[in-house]
Design an enzyme around this catalytic site. Structure first.
Site, mmCIF file in Angstrom:
data_model
loop_
_atom_site.group_PDB
_atom_site.id
_atom_site.type_symbol
_atom_site.label_atom_id
_atom_site.label_comp_id
_atom_site.label_asym_id
_atom_site.label_seq_id
_atom_site.Cartn_x
_atom_site.Cartn_y
_atom_site.Cartn_z
ATOM 1 C CG HIS A 115 -45.298 23.417 24.716
ATOM 2 N ND1 HIS A 115 -46.288 22.710 24.073
ATOM 3 C CD2 HIS A 115 -45.296 22.994 26.003
ATOM 4 C CE1 HIS A 115 -46.887 21.904 24.941
ATOM 5 N NE2 HIS A 115 -46.300 22.054 26.122
ATOM 6 C CB SER A 175 -23.574 34.895 5.047
ATOM 7 O OG SER A 175 -24.262 35.770 4.178
#
Length: 481
Positions: free
Chosen positions: A155, A285
Site C-alpha cells: 500500500h 531541471s
C-alpha cells in the site's frame, strides 16, 4: 521540404534504433514486395509457367529501389489510387522482360500481407535478444544485492523487510513472462502464401489449368523461399488480423511491465534509495539546478502506456473485419504495427540503459530501515519476553503503549523514532535489554529473500536465457536523447 518542415513520429526520428526504424521504412517495404514478386515468378516457372529466365534476372537485378523508382511509383499511384499496382508498374519499367508476369495470379494482399508477416517476424527477432540482455543484466544486479536489506512496501506503506535483490527478481519474473510471450508469438507466425483474391486460390487454379497439386506446391514453395515453416492453411483475402492482435498483445503486456518497473524506480528515487543513471553533464531541471529527475524511467512509463494501449486497436481491428475482408484495417495497421515494434524497441533501449547503471544508496536504505524497524521488531520482543516467562498480553500492552508514544513523537514533533530507547528504559523489558540489538539486526527480518534470489536466478533465469547465450553482452544501450 526538409525533415524539419513536416511532422515525423518521434518513435523513429528521436528514440528508436536504426535497425528497427529501417525495418518499417518505405525502402524496406517496397523492396520486400519486389522480393515477393521474384519468389512468385520463380515458383510459377518451376511449376511450368512460361516465364523467361531474363524476366527473373531483370527482377533480381532491381530489387533495390532507386529515387527514380520511387518517383515513378508515386506518380502512378496518384493516377491509379492503388499503391500495389503503382509498384507493379514501376518494377515493370526497370524489368521490362518481366512486365507481363509480375504479380501473375496474385492479389494485393499477396504483397502487403506476406510482407507484413515478414516484418512481424523480423521485428520480433530484433527485440527478443534485447529483452534477453535486459533480463541477464538485471539478474546480475539482483544477485549482487541479494543480501542488502530494504524496506518492503505494501500500500506504499513501510512493511516487512525484503532485499534490494529480491525486489529485482519480481521485475525479472515479469520480464521472463514477456520473453515467453514474445517467443511464442514469433514461433506461432505463419505465412499467407499464395491464396488468391478471397483465399480460394481460384486465380492460381486457373493459370495452372485446374491442377490442384501445382497450386498447393506453389503455396509451399513460396512459403519455403520466405523462410517460414508453414503457411496458414486457410485465409480470406488477408491473413486473420487475430495474428496481429496476438503479436501486439504480447508487446502491450511488455509495455505494462515497463510501466511497473519504471514506477518502482521513480518511487525509490523519491525516497533516495535507488536512482537510474545520471550523466555527469546531465541537467535535471532548467530552473532547479539541484534536481536529478528520473527522466529515463518517466519516459519508460510514458511510452509503456502507449504500447500497453495498442492491443485495444489490434483487437478492435480484428473483430471489425467482415467476411473475406474489409479495408478499414489498412490505415490503422500502417500506424499500429510499426508503432508497436518501434515502441517496444525504444522501451528495451531505455530499460537496458537504466538497469545497466542502477545506483543503490545503502546508507539511505539503512536509515529508512532504522526509522521503521523498531515498530516491526516489536513482535520479536514480545515473543522473546514470553519465552523468558512473561505474559504475552502484558508484553503486548506495554509495547502498544510505548509504540503509540513513539509514533506521536515522530508524527507530531517530527523527531526520530525513539521506541527502542523507551523499551530500553522500561523495567518490564529489562530481561531482554541485552538482546535488543541482536533482535534488531535487519538481516534477521528478510526471511529467505537472499536464498530465493539465488535459487530463482540459477533455476528460472538461466534456463530461460540458455537459448540466448550467444547474444548476451555487457554493452549498454545509448539513448538518443
Amino acid at each position: 521540404m526538409s525533415n524539419n518542415d513536416i511532422y515525423q513520429t518521434p518513435l523513429a526520428s528521436r528514440y528508436a534504433s536504426p535497425e528497427m526504424a529501417q525495418l518499417f521504412s518505405n525502402k524496406t517495404r517496397f523492396r520486400t514486395w519486389r522480393q515477393l514478386w521474384v519468389w512468385l515468378a520463380k515458383a510459377e516457372k518451376q511449376l511450368g509457367l512460361p516465364i523467361p529466365d531474363e524476366a527473373i534476372t531483370q527482377m533480381e537485378a532491381h530489387l533495390d529501389l532507386t529515387p527514380e523508382d520511387f518517383k515513378v511509383a508515386e506518380e502512378e499511384e496518384k493516377r491509379r489510387r492503388h499503391d500495389v499496382m503503382a509498384h507493379v508498374h514501376a518494377f515493370g519499367q526497370v524489368a521490362p522482360a518481366a512486365a507481363g508476369i509480375i504479380h501473375w495470379g496474385a492479389t494485393s494482399c499477396y504483397c502487403t500481407d506476406n510482407a507484413d508477416l515478414i516484418f512481424l517476424r523480423r521485428g520480433l527477432e530484433i527485440v527478443l535478444p534485447k529483452l534477453a540482455n535486459v533480463i541477464h543484466k538485471l539478474s546480475t544486479f539482483a544477485v549482487a544485492h541479494k543480501d542488502l536489506p530494504a524496506l518492503g512496501y505494501t500500500h506504499y506503506q513501510p512493511a516487512q523487510l525484503t532485499t534490494v535483490g529480491k525486489r529485482a527478481t519480481l521485475w525479472i519474473q515479469d520480464l521472463l513472462w514477456d520473453l515467453r510471450n514474445l517467443t511464442r508469438a514469433h514461433g506461432d507466425l505463419g505465412f499467407r502464401g499464395a491464396k488468391g483474391t478471397t483465399g480460394t486460390q481460384a486465380s492460381f487454379l486457373a493459370i495452372f489449368s485446374g491442377d490442384h497439386d501445382k497450386v498447393e506446391e506453389l503455396d509451399r514453395l513460396i512459403t519455403e523461399m520466405a523462410g517460414f515453416e508453414y503457411a496458414y492453411p486457410v485465409t480470406s483475402q488477408t491473413y486473420s488480423r487475430k495474428v496481429d492482435a496476438d503479436v501486439i498483445s504480447a508487446m502491450s503486456s511488455f509495455g505494462a511491465t515497463c510501466q511497473r518497473i519504471g514506477g518502482d524506480i521513480r518511487h525509490l528515487a523519491a525516497t533516495k534509495e535507488m536512482e537510474e543513471p545520471f550523466e555527469k553533464d546531465q541537467i535535471g531541471s532548467s530552473a532547479m539546478a539541484y534536481k536529478r529527475n528520473p527522466m529515463r524511467s518517466e519516459r519508460m512509463c510514458s511510452l509503456g502506456r502507449h504500447l500497453a494501449n495498442l492491443c485495444k486497436d489490434a483487437l478492435d481491428t480484428y473483430s471489425a473485419q467482415w467476411f473475406e475482408r474489409t479495408l478499414d484495417d489498412s490505415a490503422i495497421r500502417r500506424i499500429d504495427i510499426p508503432h508497436a515494434f518501434l515502441t517496444t524497441d525504444v522501451l528495451l533501449r531505455i530499460l537496458d540503459n537504466v538497469v545497466s547503471g542502477l545506483v543503490v544508496y545503502p546508507a539511505v536504505i539503512a536509515r529508512r530501515i532504522r526509522e521503521e524497524l523498531p515498530f516491526m521488531a516489536t513482535e520479536n520482543f514480545i515473543m522473546r519476553m514470553v519465552a523468558l516467562g512473561a505474559s504475552r498480553q502484558d508484553a503486548h500492552e506495554r509495547i502498544r503503549v510505548l509504540s503509540h508514544e513513539a509514533s506521536a513523537v515522530v508524527k507530531q514533533q517530527g523527531r526520530d523514532n525513539d521506541l527502542i530507547d523507551r523499551i530500553k528504559k522500561d523495567e518490564f523489558f529489562k530481561p531482554i535489554w541485552g538482546e535488543i540489538d541482536v533482535l534488531m539486526d535487519p538481516k534477521t527480518f528478510v526471511g529467505r529473500a537472499p536464498e530465493q534470489t539465488v535459487r530463482f536466478v540459477e533455476r528460472e533465469v538461466k534456463t530461460a536465457l540458455a537459448p540466448w547465450a550467444s547474444v548476451l553482452s555487457g554493452e549498454v544501450s545509448e539513448l538518443n536523447v
